[in-house]
Design a protein around this motif. Structure first.
Motif, mmCIF file in Angstrom:
data_model
loop_
_atom_site.group_PDB
_atom_site.id
_atom_site.type_symbol
_atom_site.label_atom_id
_atom_site.label_comp_id
_atom_site.label_asym_id
_atom_site.label_seq_id
_atom_site.Cartn_x
_atom_site.Cartn_y
_atom_site.Cartn_z
ATOM 1 N N UNK A 43 42.249 34.342 53.467
ATOM 2 C CA UNK A 43 41.351 33.845 52.427
ATOM 3 C C UNK A 43 39.928 34.090 52.887
ATOM 4 N N UNK A 44 39.136 34.739 52.012
ATOM 5 C CA UNK A 44 37.744 35.015 52.339
ATOM 6 C C UNK A 44 36.844 34.502 51.225
ATOM 7 N N UNK A 45 35.592 34.275 51.568
ATOM 8 C CA UNK A 45 34.580 33.877 50.590
ATOM 9 C C UNK A 45 33.463 34.914 50.650
ATOM 10 N N UNK A 46 33.155 35.484 49.491
ATOM 11 C CA UNK A 46 32.071 36.450 49.371
ATOM 12 C C UNK A 46 31.098 35.965 48.314
ATOM 13 N N UNK A 47 29.931 36.579 48.242
ATOM 14 C CA UNK A 47 29.016 36.319 47.144
ATOM 15 C C UNK A 47 29.368 37.281 46.027
ATOM 16 N N UNK A 48 29.614 36.750 44.839
ATOM 17 C CA UNK A 48 29.980 37.572 43.688
ATOM 18 C C UNK A 48 28.748 37.872 42.844
ATOM 19 N N UNK A 49 28.755 39.043 42.243
ATOM 20 C CA UNK A 49 27.673 39.478 41.372
ATOM 21 C C UNK A 49 28.241 39.901 40.032
ATOM 22 N N UNK A 50 27.375 40.155 39.082
ATOM 23 C CA UNK A 50 27.796 40.494 37.728
ATOM 24 C C UNK A 50 28.761 41.678 37.693
ATOM 25 N N UNK A 51 28.609 42.640 38.596
ATOM 26 C CA UNK A 51 29.482 43.816 38.578
ATOM 27 C C UNK A 51 30.615 43.745 39.607
ATOM 28 N N UNK A 52 30.862 42.592 40.186
ATOM 29 C CA UNK A 52 31.883 42.472 41.230
ATOM 30 C C UNK A 52 33.285 42.799 40.741
ATOM 31 N N UNK A 53 33.618 42.451 39.507
ATOM 32 C CA UNK A 53 34.970 42.714 38.994
ATOM 33 C C UNK A 53 35.289 44.196 39.044
ATOM 34 N N UNK A 54 34.288 45.023 38.771
ATOM 35 C CA UNK A 54 34.470 46.475 38.787
ATOM 36 C C UNK A 54 34.961 46.964 40.138
ATOM 37 N N UNK A 55 34.238 46.595 41.202
ATOM 38 C CA UNK A 55 34.620 47.130 42.513
ATOM 39 C C UNK A 55 35.762 46.356 43.154
ATOM 40 N N UNK A 56 35.954 45.091 42.795
ATOM 41 C CA UNK A 56 37.117 44.378 43.336
ATOM 42 C C UNK A 56 38.416 44.959 42.794
ATOM 43 N N UNK A 57 38.403 45.408 41.547
ATOM 44 C CA UNK A 57 39.598 45.999 40.946
ATOM 45 C C UNK A 57 40.041 47.253 41.696
ATOM 46 N N UNK A 58 39.104 47.925 42.351
ATOM 47 C CA UNK A 58 39.442 49.127 43.105
ATOM 48 C C UNK A 58 40.367 48.831 44.285
ATOM 49 N N UNK A 59 40.406 47.594 44.735
ATOM 50 C CA UNK A 59 41.289 47.229 45.845
ATOM 51 C C UNK A 59 42.726 46.991 45.381
#
Length: 95
Positions: A43-59
């Motif tokens: 489990x990790x905690x990151x700072x999310x930004x408006x475009x985070x969904x875009x690059x998280x989906x790449x994982x």
């Protein structure tokens, strides 16, 4: 600022993710917290930004967004869109 902040506008605050053990090294580097799990997931905690969904989906299947719900919904929507476009391309190639 997190590892993927460049070009992002709105800071959505902290996001809690489960990441598969041994994967997602860029996310881990930018994390403010990493808790190793005993089930093959950390489990990790990151700072999310408006475009985070875009690059998280790449994982893909190596990341599960736990919160915030709006980020989770954004990642799911992007993954569904990719799956739908891939299914359409496969159907066209078969016919």
């Amino acid at each position: 600022m997190g590892a993927f902040a460049a070009g992002s506008s709105e800071d959505l605050g902290p996001a809690t993710l489960r990441v598969r053990e041994g994967t997602c090294f860029p996310l881990r580097r930018g994390a403010s917290s990493v808790v190793e799990g005993d089930d093959g997931w950390d489990t990790i905690v990151i700072t999310a930004y408006a475009d985070s969904a875009e690059w998280l989906a790449e994982y893909g299947a190596d990341v599960v967004v736990l919160e915030p719900a709006s980020l989770r919904a954004g990642v799911i929507a992007r993954l569904r869109a990719v799956a739908a476009s891939t299914a359409g391309a496969d159907a066209g190639a078969a016919g």
